[in-house]
Design an enzyme around this catalytic site. Structure first.
Site, PDB file in Angstrom:
ATOM      1  N   HIS A 286     -17.854 -15.181 -33.794  1.00 54.60           N
ATOM      2  CA  HIS A 286     -18.202 -16.133 -32.728  1.00 54.60           C
ATOM      3  C   HIS A 286     -19.665 -16.558 -32.769  1.00 54.60           C
ATOM      4  CE1 HIS A 286     -14.283 -15.992 -30.924  1.00 54.60           C
ATOM      5  NE2 HIS A 286     -14.326 -14.684 -30.763  1.00 54.60           N
TER       6      HIS A 286
ATOM      7  N   GLN B 243      -8.535  -5.700 -35.045  1.00 53.95           N
ATOM      8  CA  GLN B 243      -8.433  -5.971 -33.613  1.00 53.95           C
ATOM      9  C   GLN B 243      -6.996  -6.251 -33.218  1.00 53.95           C
ATOM     10  OE1 GLN B 243     -12.511  -8.340 -32.946  1.00 53.95           O
ATOM     11  NE2 GLN B 243     -11.261  -8.076 -31.119  1.00 53.95           N
TER      12      GLN B 243
ATOM     13  N   GLU C  23      -5.180  -7.971 -30.413  1.00 58.77           N
ATOM     14  CA  GLU C  23      -5.535  -8.893 -29.327  1.00 58.77           C
ATOM     15  C   GLU C  23      -4.566 -10.073 -29.248  1.00 58.77           C
ATOM     16  OE1 GLU C  23      -9.554 -10.353 -29.973  1.00 58.77           O
ATOM     17  OE2 GLU C  23      -9.246 -10.619 -32.107  1.00 58.77           O
TER      18      GLU C  23
ATOM     19  N   ASP D  76      -8.941 -11.990 -25.630  1.00 57.13           N
ATOM     20  CA  ASP D  76      -7.889 -12.681 -26.367  1.00 57.13           C
ATOM     21  C   ASP D  76      -6.510 -12.126 -26.033  1.00 57.13           C
ATOM     22  OD1 ASP D  76      -9.062 -14.798 -27.903  1.00 57.13           O
ATOM     23  OD2 ASP D  76     -10.137 -13.253 -29.007  1.00 57.13           O
TER      24      ASP D  76
HETATM   25  C1  3PY Z   1     -11.863 -10.142 -27.021  1.00 55.88           C
HETATM   26  O1  3PY Z   1     -12.018  -9.724 -25.866  1.00 55.88           O
HETATM   27  O2  3PY Z   1     -11.033 -11.004 -27.357  1.00 55.88           O
HETATM   28  C2  3PY Z   1     -12.691  -9.581 -28.067  1.00 55.88           C
HETATM   29  O3  3PY Z   1     -12.500  -9.907 -29.218  1.00 55.88           O
HETATM   30  C3  3PY Z   1     -13.753  -8.620 -27.625  1.00 55.88           C
HETATM   31  O4  3PY Z   1     -14.530  -8.219 -28.633  1.00 55.88           O
HETATM   32 MG    MG Z   2     -11.239 -11.585 -29.478  1.00 61.10          MG
END
Ligand code: 3PY
Ligand code: MG
Length: 259
Positions: A47, A148, A150, A176
């Site tokens: 990001h 991740q 998410e 996310d």
């Molecule tokens: C999210 O909250 O989507 C993240 O990737 C946090 O790092």
């Molecule tokens: Mg994220």
């Protein structure tokens, strides 16, 4: 007791590790935030508008403070994985991982043969060519491979992803995840918490380390007692914004402009 060897060993043994995101794309910001005393940093290449040269300088700055820095990748591209690791990252954090196949492809790209397909070269991590063999010999043991969780699909596949020994750490992205499962508005917070607890519980059952992003350290005890051991709290940019707001507010109150 033997000294903990490296960040990966701490993560895999589920020793609590606390870091923050380095989102300000400058080595000076990395040096400043590393002085804060975090166990590690995560440079946010997903990001932040960051080029490869700057990424390497930010990793150099983290080394100045002997703070291990992992890199959150812009995606799953093997070239980005090599770039981050060749520049000297202690590991990678891949965003939006939803399937076993995606997780395994990322792990393979991050490891040298026989465990993966990463190419060896004379980058910074390998002492610019003076330490290639030494680096190759230890990298597979030391590089952190984190993914991740998410997305709704990642949540659906959590048992299978958590079972992968190739992955050192599953990291929950609450923002996310909330978007992906539609946990917004009324009752959203409860649904999101339940989804995060499901992920943590599956990791616990599989003996896999699990972490999450938190905007502050306030609710850490709750997540530690649930079984999470890795935390990225806020970011250098958010911490700077919070300190600027608090200071401006205090000055305004001192001058009687606000209560
Ligand atoms: C999210 O909250 O989507 C993240 O990737 C946090 O790092
Ligand atoms: Mg994220």
């Amino acid at each position: 007791m033997r000294e903990m060897k490296n960040l990966r060993e701490k993560i895999r043994s589920r020793t609590p590790v606390v870091g923050t995101f380095a989102a300000l794309p400058h080595p000076m910001a990395v040096e400043i935030v590393a002085r804060g005393g975090f166990d590690c940093l995560c440079i946010d290449w997903e990001h932040t508008q960051l080029g490869r040269e700057r990424l390497e300088d930010m990793l150099r700055a983290a080394d100045c403070r002997a703070t291990p820095a992992i890199v959150r990748l812009p995606g799953h591209d093997p070239e980005a994985i090599s770039a981050a690791l060749d520049a000297g990252a202690a590991g990678i954090l891949a965003p939006h991982v939803s399937t076993v196949e995606e997780a395994l492809a990322i792990a393979r790209a991050a490891r040298f043969p026989p465990h993966g397909t990463r190419g060896a070269g004379p980058g910074r991590a390998a002492g610019y060519g003076y330490g290639v063999f030494d680096y190759v010999a230890r990298a597979n043991e030391e590089i952190v491979v984190a993914v991740q969780i998410e997305t709704a699909q990642g949540l659906e596949n959590i048992a299978a992803i958590a079972a992968l020994d190739e992955i050192d750490l599953l990291f929950i992205g609450p923002g996310d995840l909330a978007l992906s499962i539609g946990a917004l508005g009324d009752g959203g917070a409860e649904r999101l918490d339940a989804a995060m607890e499901t992920i943590i519980d599956h990791c616990g059952n599989a003996g896999r380390a699990v972490g999450l992003f938190r905007p502050s350290a306030d609710d850490l005890p709750r997540w530690v007692s649930r079984g999470a051991s890795f935390f990225l709290i806020s970011s250098d940019a958010m911490l700077m914004g919070a300190a600027a707001t608090a200071t401006a507010d205090a000055a305004a109150r001192a001058l009687g402009r606000r209560k």
